[in-house]
Design a protein around this motif. Structure first.
Motif, short mmCIF file in Angstrom:
data_model
loop_
_atom_site.label_atom_id
_atom_site.label_comp_id
_atom_site.label_asym_id
_atom_site.label_seq_id
_atom_site.Cartn_x
_atom_site.Cartn_y
_atom_site.Cartn_z
N ILE A 156 0.83 -1.20 0.00
CA ILE A 156 0.00 0.00 0.00
C ILE A 156 0.87 1.25 0.00
CG2 ILE A 156 -1.62 1.36 1.38
CD1 ILE A 156 -2.93 -1.19 2.25
N PHE A 157 1.88 1.26 0.86
CA PHE A 157 2.76 2.43 0.98
C PHE A 157 3.52 2.70 -0.31
CE2 PHE A 157 6.94 4.20 2.25
CZ PHE A 157 6.51 5.42 2.74
N SER A 158 4.01 1.63 -0.97
CA SER A 158 4.81 1.79 -2.18
C SER A 158 3.96 1.79 -3.44
CB SER A 158 5.84 0.66 -2.29
OG SER A 158 5.19 -0.59 -2.39
N GLU A 159 2.63 1.67 -3.28
CA GLU A 159 1.70 1.64 -4.42
C GLU A 159 2.03 0.55 -5.42
OE1 GLU A 159 0.05 6.05 -5.08
OE2 GLU A 159 2.21 5.91 -5.39
N GLY A 160 2.55 -0.57 -4.90
CA GLY A 160 2.82 -1.72 -5.75
C GLY A 160 4.04 -1.60 -6.64
N ARG A 161 4.81 -0.53 -6.51
CA ARG A 161 5.98 -0.35 -7.38
C ARG A 161 7.20 -1.00 -6.75
NH1 ARG A 161 3.82 4.99 -7.87
NH2 ARG A 161 5.37 5.77 -6.40
N ASP A 162 7.94 -1.74 -7.53
CA ASP A 162 9.14 -2.43 -7.05
C ASP A 162 10.34 -1.51 -7.20
OD1 ASP A 162 10.92 -4.26 -6.15
OD2 ASP A 162 10.97 -5.46 -7.98
N GLU A 163 10.46 -0.58 -6.28
CA GLU A 163 11.55 0.39 -6.31
C GLU A 163 12.25 0.40 -4.96
OE1 GLU A 163 10.04 4.18 -7.44
OE2 GLU A 163 9.14 3.45 -9.31
N TRP A 164 13.44 0.98 -4.95
CA TRP A 164 14.20 1.09 -3.72
C TRP A 164 13.49 2.04 -2.77
CZ3 TRP A 164 17.21 -0.81 -0.35
CH2 TRP A 164 17.93 -0.03 0.54
N ASP A 165 13.12 1.52 -1.65
CA ASP A 165 12.35 2.29 -0.68
C ASP A 165 12.86 1.93 0.71
OD1 ASP A 165 10.55 3.75 0.73
OD2 ASP A 165 8.77 2.90 -0.20
N PRO A 166 14.00 2.50 1.13
CA PRO A 166 14.63 2.06 2.38
C PRO A 166 13.77 2.26 3.61
CG PRO A 166 15.65 4.08 1.56
CD PRO A 166 14.75 3.58 0.48
N LEU A 167 13.03 3.35 3.68
CA LEU A 167 12.24 3.62 4.88
C LEU A 167 11.12 2.59 5.03
CD1 LEU A 167 11.91 5.48 7.28
CD2 LEU A 167 10.41 6.93 5.89
N GLY A 168 10.43 2.33 3.94
CA GLY A 168 9.37 1.33 3.98
C GLY A 168 9.91 -0.06 4.27
N TRP A 169 11.05 -0.39 3.67
CA TRP A 169 11.66 -1.70 3.91
C TRP A 169 12.02 -1.87 5.38
CZ3 TRP A 169 15.35 -3.90 -0.35
CH2 TRP A 169 14.69 -3.90 -1.57
N ILE A 170 12.65 -0.85 5.95
CA ILE A 170 13.11 -0.95 7.34
C ILE A 170 11.94 -1.10 8.30
CG2 ILE A 170 14.23 0.33 9.20
CD1 ILE A 170 16.13 1.50 7.09
#
Length: 265
Positions: free
Chosen positions: A105-119
């Protein structure tokens, strides 16, 4: 002359009783398996972007998780295997599934580098694993069975799924950093020493006091039938904030009749 069929009859009866016991011992594991299946399904549909369906499946996992414990106590099939199997299922349903649901939901389904969401989402998985491992290894006969130490993982998952139903459209987008609080706060509460009320005594079939269970079931059915979103938010966030709210509302408990307190205890 002695009846030679008697040993055969006793053998057959023994085999039948043994088969029944094995079937009853397997019954709780079937509910645990259903719990894991719903959690796995929630992961798959989250990847496809079907967020409400994923939240529904996590909710079904919570129901199956409550049911398998009640069934195990009812048939007397509480075993070390069942405990470990239940924890593995919970890690899938209340560890991986809510974290992936929140991240997609946070990344809107996009497979991109997202360190904050990952952590933050990994923090959820790690805290859920620590919470379950601590629950399995901490055995204190003197502990108050009415309370959990740390927020239970199903209750934490309930915060995520209730939020999806309440304001799922407003949760999408990397600029919605407040979404990460919905993940981080319950995750941290899972590994704290804060006590959360356990309702196992209410759902226990051997409690001998069904009034609390009946009243709670009726209230939930009516609430979810008439106001499902509001009921979900009140239930999930009320449990989240319970350690803070109870000291405030505890003086009101004096107004409750003693008989009612005893019935609901």
């Amino acid at each position: 002359m002695p009846n030679r069929r008697m040993p055969t009859r006793e053998f057959v009866r023994h085999r039948v009783r043994g088969s029944r016991r094995r079937a009853l011992a397997t019954l709780p594991s079937l509910f645990t398996l259903a719990n894991m299946m719903c959690g796995f399904g929630a992961i798959l549909v989250s990847i496809r972007g079907e967020y409400p369906l994923a939240a529904v499946l996590v909710g079904l996992s919570i129901i199956f998780d409550i049911t398998d414990g009640a069934v195990a106590r009812l048939v007397g099939a509480v075993t070390p295997f069942g405990l470990q199997f239940d924890s593995l299922a919970d890690l899938v349903s209340f560890g991986l599934a809510p974290a992936l649901l929140a991240f997609t939901i946070f990344s809107e389904g996009r497979d991109e580098w997202d360190p904050l969401g990952w952590i933050v989402c990994f923090l959820w998985v790690a805290c859920a694993a620590i919470r379950l491992a601590r629950f399995n290894t901490t055995i204190d006969p003197t502990a108050d069975k009415r309370y959990f130490t740390g927020m239970p993982s199903p209750g934490a998952a309930g915060v995520v799924l209730a939020s999806v139903f309440a304001f799922g459209d407003q949760m999408q987008g990397r600029d919605r950093l407040w979404v990460l609080l919905i993940v981080a706060v319950p995750a941290i509460l899972m590994v704290t020493n804060i006590r959360f009320r356990s309702f196992r005594s209410l759902v226990s079939p051997k409690s001998g006091k069904p009034y609390g269970l009946i009243g709670m079931a009726i209230a939930l059915v009516v609430g979810f039938a008439l106001w499902p979103v509001v009921t979900g938010i009140l239930l999930a966030y009320g449990y989240l904030l319970a350690p803070l709210l109870l000291p405030v509302v505890s003086p009101l408990a004096r107004l409750v009749p003693d008989r009612l307190k005893e019935a609901l205890s």
